[in-house]
Motif scaffolding. Sequence first.
Motif, PDB file in Angstrom:
ATOM      1  N   ASP A  57       0.837  -1.200   0.000  1.00  0.00           N
ATOM      2  CA  ASP A  57       0.000   0.000   0.000  1.00  0.00           C
ATOM      3  C   ASP A  57       0.871   1.248   0.000  1.00  0.00           C
ATOM      4  O   ASP A  57       0.598   2.191   0.712  1.00  0.00           O
ATOM      5  CB  ASP A  57      -0.904   0.022   1.240  1.00  0.00           C
ATOM      6  N   ALA A  81      -9.974  -0.780  -6.985  1.00  0.00           N
ATOM      7  CA  ALA A  81      -8.520  -0.667  -6.823  1.00  0.00           C
ATOM      8  C   ALA A  81      -7.835  -1.089  -8.105  1.00  0.00           C
ATOM      9  O   ALA A  81      -8.433  -1.750  -8.960  1.00  0.00           O
ATOM     10  CB  ALA A  81      -8.043  -1.537  -5.661  1.00  0.00           C
ATOM     11  N   LYS A 102      -0.853  -1.991  -4.669  1.00  0.00           N
ATOM     12  CA  LYS A 102      -2.283  -1.711  -4.728  1.00  0.00           C
ATOM     13  C   LYS A 102      -2.450  -0.198  -4.760  1.00  0.00           C
ATOM     14  O   LYS A 102      -1.997   0.500  -3.864  1.00  0.00           O
ATOM     15  CB  LYS A 102      -2.993  -2.278  -3.499  1.00  0.00           C
ATOM     16  N   PRO A 104      -5.214   3.186  -5.483  1.00  0.00           N
ATOM     17  CA  PRO A 104      -6.628   3.538  -5.522  1.00  0.00           C
ATOM     18  C   PRO A 104      -7.099   3.665  -6.972  1.00  0.00           C
ATOM     19  O   PRO A 104      -6.327   4.042  -7.852  1.00  0.00           O
ATOM     20  CB  PRO A 104      -6.713   4.875  -4.796  1.00  0.00           C
ATOM     21  N   TYR A 105      -8.351   3.348  -7.200  1.00  0.00           N
ATOM     22  CA  TYR A 105      -8.891   3.367  -8.554  1.00  0.00           C
ATOM     23  C   TYR A 105      -8.962   4.788  -9.092  1.00  0.00           C
ATOM     24  O   TYR A 105      -9.411   5.702  -8.414  1.00  0.00           O
ATOM     25  CB  TYR A 105     -10.284   2.741  -8.600  1.00  0.00           C
ATOM     26  N   ASP A 147      -1.702   7.834  -3.302  1.00  0.00           N
ATOM     27  CA  ASP A 147      -2.876   8.089  -4.117  1.00  0.00           C
ATOM     28  C   ASP A 147      -2.742   9.382  -4.913  1.00  0.00           C
ATOM     29  O   ASP A 147      -3.604   9.689  -5.724  1.00  0.00           O
ATOM     30  CB  ASP A 147      -4.127   8.122  -3.253  1.00  0.00           C
TER      31      ASP A 147
END
Length: 164
Positions: A57, A81, A102, A104-105, A147
Amino acid sequence: MTLSIAITYAALLALTALALLYSRWPAWLKGLLVAGVTVLYFHGAAVLQAVWGLPADEALPPRFILLAAVIDEPSNSHPGALYVWVNRIEDGKPALEPRAYKLPYAKDLHALLNEGMKKARQGVSQLGTSEPKAGRKGLAWLRPGRDEQNVKIRDLPKPQLPEK
């Protein structure tokens, strides 16, 4: 392995509880014991995440080779994601071990990864770069995080062979 780690931590927690309840230690030492066990818990959780192989993350490396991408589109029940598997570039060469991340979308990043994966399936290696978005200067924990980064993907240049 994870079961043995969990049992070890439970035993440490039980010993800490016994020490807090039945010892005649000074209050400052008991406080230090609680703080130490708390720090150990969070450190252990981070180590277990790495052992399990879960996606990191954290922000993507500054330069990487895109190996694979999986898109989990958002819906009403979850935010979605982007999962990417990349190989960090260190000293001009790919690192030995790839890493999963991973993110964020984001619709624009979704399109960029789709295009990159299409080219990768055609045999054209994809070079990616990542840099934090411009923000306020200051302490590291105030700067933009994973992000808020600009990701660019382009074709990896073909190596030039020396002339004979």
